[in-house]
Write an enzyme that holds these catalytic residues in place. Sequence first.
Site, PDB file in Angstrom:
ATOM      1  N   CYS A   1       0.466  84.992 -19.451  1.00 49.57           N
ATOM      2  CA  CYS A   1       1.370  84.547 -21.314  1.00 49.57           C
ATOM      3  C   CYS A   1       1.027  85.837 -22.125  1.00 49.57           C
ATOM      4  CB  CYS A   1       0.792  83.899 -21.794  1.00 49.57           C
ATOM      5  SG  CYS A   1       0.920  81.995 -21.051  1.00 49.57           S
TER       6      CYS A   1
ATOM      7  N   HIS B   1       1.864  84.168 -29.024  1.00 51.29           N
ATOM      8  CA  HIS B   1       2.210  83.308 -27.942  1.00 51.29           C
ATOM      9  C   HIS B   1       2.708  81.887 -28.237  1.00 51.29           C
ATOM     10  CE1 HIS B   1       3.094  81.617 -23.935  1.00 51.29           C
ATOM     11  NE2 HIS B   1       1.989  81.274 -24.122  1.00 51.29           N
TER      12      HIS B   1
ATOM     13  N   ASN C   1       7.777  76.847 -23.664  1.00 48.00           N
ATOM     14  CA  ASN C   1       6.587  77.857 -23.314  1.00 48.00           C
ATOM     15  C   ASN C   1       7.224  79.041 -22.439  1.00 48.00           C
ATOM     16  OD1 ASN C   1       4.493  79.364 -22.630  1.00 48.00           O
ATOM     17  ND2 ASN C   1       2.909  78.041 -22.452  1.00 48.00           N
TER      18      ASN C   1
END
Length: 332
Positions: A117, A257, A287
């Site tokens: 990520c 993020h 996500n």
Amino acid sequence: MNSLTHGIGILGLGSALPEKVLTNFDLEKMVDTSDEWIIKRTGISERRILERETPAYVLGVEAAKKAIDDAGLKPEEIDLIIVTTSCPDYLSPSISCIIQKEIKAKNSAAFDLNAACSGFIYGLTTAQQFISTGYYKNVLVVACEGLSKIVDWEDRNTCILFGDGAGAVVLGAVEKEYGIIDTELGADGSMGHFITIPCCHLSNEDKEKRLHENKMVLWMDGTEVFKFAVNIMAQAVEKVLEKCNITLDDVQLIIPHQANIRIIDGASKKMGILFEKVYSNVHKYGNISSASIPVALEEAWKSGRISKGDNIVLVGFGGGLTWASALVKWNR
Ligand code: UT7
């Protein structure tokens, strides 16, 4: 900080999301969960999911084309393509080579980069280094993720969290003192076992942790990653600001993020900043790993949340475990 006669910044942005929406109510029919639980614990209402037969690179291709177009460039003017991904459709050819072919960027080199990520900011930093040395002029960074393909759809601990999507930027020369001011990258492999996605090898530990026959799926210790994420997000923001010698008061927007609204909230409280200063779209997309920051950045830019000269902090954390932050003085 660099001593160049120009800055290095974002010349163009693009994103792509699958049309198919998977809501919390859809998930209620697949695993033992509820819309209420997912919203309360994560802030996510829905996510975008690719059709089973569609490879993830198609999203990367669409985002890349839009970013090159937005930069006013032709594909032949791209010198390097870096694709950040934790779930490439193929190990070979790399996703960057597939995208290079599809967009006809025939003069570019191409490689994939996996920092989970945190990948987009690792990609930005790598691109910035190539440009600052004069080795390349225009670098395309594509964050391309098809997480629905590696999620265990019977594991309620993880399948409610992730979605698919891609975001892309073209980096090149901009006005001096604008663009990427500095970045901060970090990793701690001793915590790597908290998020695993086996690929060419499966240990006994990997087998034991996974629920069903298909063991090549994502597994995560959510509680451990949660604690890590709240702390590292605050630390990574502070570190990059310290490097640039500015304070949070000088920052107009933080784009983290998008993993869980409670992580974003917890880190914001730790830093003592108002939630309004932090951008979030996790409710719509879940996500999407390295794609979450460029997708949010483009959305913030298009919705008028960013103006020329604004100091924007990007901050990511995730598998590896890794983390990364960047201070960008918006140049558009
Ligand atoms: O991008 C990479 C970085 N990843 C992340 O940042 C993710 C970090 N972690 C998280 O976001 C959170 O830890 C989760 C959302 C994954 C989990 O939230 P939590 O508040 O930490 O819940 P928990 O794991 O402590 O679980 C609490 C309870 C458990 O039940 P018991 O043991 O208390 O009876 C779970 O079994 O909730 C249960 N549970 C669920 N219940 C309904 C876990 N998943 C679900 C679910 N629906 N989907």
